[in-house]
Design an enzyme around this catalytic site. Structure first.
Site, PDB file in Angstrom:
ATOM      1  CB  THR A   1      28.730  28.273  43.573  1.00 43.95           C
ATOM      2  OG1 THR A   1      28.380  27.018  44.122  1.00 43.95           O
ATOM      3  CG2 THR A   1      29.858  28.572  43.993  1.00 43.95           C
ATOM      4  CG  ASP A   2      24.732  25.932  46.604  1.00 43.19           C
ATOM      5  OD1 ASP A   2      25.943  25.562  46.414  1.00 43.19           O
ATOM      6  OD2 ASP A   2      23.904  25.323  47.102  1.00 43.19           O
TER       7      ASP A   2
ATOM      8  CE  LYS B   1      31.770  30.627  40.543  1.00 47.84           C
ATOM      9  NZ  LYS B   1      31.761  31.189  39.061  1.00 47.84           N
TER      10      LYS B   1
ATOM     11  CE1 TYR C   1      33.592  26.409  41.090  1.00 48.49           C
ATOM     12  CE2 TYR C   1      32.285  25.388  42.936  1.00 48.49           C
ATOM     13  CZ  TYR C   1      32.482  26.167  41.722  1.00 48.49           C
ATOM     14  OH  TYR C   1      31.223  26.281  41.028  1.00 48.49           O
TER      15      TYR C   1
END
Ligand code: NAD
Ligand code: TYD
Length: 364
Positions: free
Chosen positions: A132-133, A162, A158
């Site tokens: 994810t960015d 990641k 989160y």
């Protein structure tokens, strides 16, 4: 021909990926491994299960013997790793699951892949990690969009989980020579998205006549990517991407949250006015009795550690792999709304089942 293991294939992006891939490469075999958490839905894959080259395995990515047996028995040469706990708000209230699934789970897959592919001398293997960015943290309004070399600065548990998994994937390439690629993409939207995320939440709440919660001042910016444009990016990386590299995938669609909520409200208003059947189907929608769904907008307490802006510079994947998104936000959101209007049973089941308790917790 490829034999793919798709983790998290019963979730939002995984489901769309399975259908994208089956359609484009019908000769390939696909095995989905999914633990069917609250976000996983086996029914999503009912059309895929009609195909002989598809198999669904209910199981956990942290179960290394299971993963190893799948790699051997199905001669898997490609892992596309979507499985994750994916909702920022849930990570704020309960981070442990995120560390277990996103960090430990990814590491378990890496260990199983390394063992199997090196023992079996699978020279053309590939481990593709979906990230994810959000690992890059928050941008200010005048900052340049994230590139692949933007330093990691995750804000939420989160995003931190990641980021940790990205580092592990890279480490397995540098240290052991595992053939990996990573993609970091912006906010996805489209069919099958779980109704806790902003766009499906706004669509379904507006149709149900429920509050449209906007966190804080609503001026946070996200860069919206139609899910099949994400899948196109992953496809290009799997076919043409350079091993060991990271590619950012974005839609070039920066919108504030409040603008998204107003836009979706207006689209629903228009649809209901144009189609009398929708008035009968969604009697609680304000548009069914002469009002505008925007009236449901409700400012709520801001998210802790809320990132102000995400934006992706997709220059690398565009120039090196020829990536170009097929949908504008206008066309993608129309397709998405149509899917939710046509699939009421799908989202009603989800909303009835698990997550109303979660929403109450969220707005406290
Ligand atoms: P999702 O929450 O809709 O689906 C996740 C899937 O993973 C579910 O089917 C769930 O059952 C499965 N799963 C969870 N834990 C598991 C485990 N331990 N073992 C096996 N399966 C497990 O998520 P999504 O939105 O489809 O996101 C997919 C991936 O894309 C995630 O890695 C996420 O971090 C990443 N991503 C998502 C977005 C987005 O906007 N949705 C943006 C960037 C990156
Ligand atoms: P979300 O869909 O949860 O994705 P992410 O947190 O990964 O970006 O949220 C998108 C944006 O919308 C984010 O800035 C939080 C905001 N938001 C709301 O304002 N109200 C909501 O009810 C939800 C779910 C999100």
């Amino acid at each position: 021909m490829k034999n793919l293991l798709v983790t998290g294939g019963a979730g939002f992006i995984g489901t769309n990926f399975v259908y994208y891939w089956m359609d484009k490469y019908p000769e390939d075999h696909i095995v989905v491994l999914d633990a069917l958490t609250y976000a996983g839905n086996k029914d999503n894959l009912s059309e895929a299960e009609k195909k002989s080259k598809f198999e669904f395995i209910h199981g956990d990515i942290r179960d290394q013997p299971l993963v190893e047996s799948l790699l051997v028995n199905h001669k898997i040469d490609t892992i596309v790793h979507f499985a994750a706990e994916s909702h920022v708000d849930r990570s704020i209230h309960g981070p442990d699951k995120f560390i277990n699934t996103n960090v430990v789970g990814t590491h378990t897959l890496l260990k199983a892949a390394k063992k199997n592919w090196f023992n079996e001398k699978f020279e053309n293997h590939r481990f593709h990690h979906i990230s994810t960015d959000e690992v890059y943290g928050s941008l200010k309004s005048d900052d340049q969009p994230f590139t692949e070399t933007t330093p990691y600065a995750p804000s939420s548990p989160y995003a931190a989980s990641k980021a940790a998994s990205d580092h592990l994937v890279r480490a397995y390439h540098k240290t052991y020579g595992l053939q990996v690629t990573i993609s970091n993409c912006s906010n996805n939207y489209g069919p099958y998205q779980f109704t806790e995320k902003l766009i499906p939440l706004i669509i379904t709440n507006a149709l149900n006549g429920k509050a449209l919660p906007v966190y804080g001042d609503g001026k946070q910016i996200r860069d919206w990517l139609y899910v099949d444009d994400h899948n196109l990016g992953v496809d290009l990386i799997l076919r043409k991407g350079k091993v060991g590299e990271t590619y950012n995938i974005g839609g070039n669609n920066e919108y504030t949250n409040i603008d998204i909520v107003k836009l979706v409200s207006s689209l629903i208003h228009r649809e209901v006015l144009q189609n009398k059947e929708l008035v009968n189907k969604f009697p609680n929608c304000p548009a069914a009795h002469g009002k505008h769904p925007e009236e449901l907008i409700t400012p709520v307490k801001d998210r802790a550690g809320h990132d102000r802006r995400y934006a992706i510079n997709a220059g690398k994947i565009s120039s090196e792999l020829g990536y170009s998104p097929g949908e504008s936000f206008e066309t993608g959101i129309q397709k998405t709304l149509k899917w939710f209007l046509d699939n009421e049973t799908w989202w009603r089941k989800i909303m009835d089942e698990s997550y109303n308790d979660w929403l109450n917790l969220n707005y406290d």
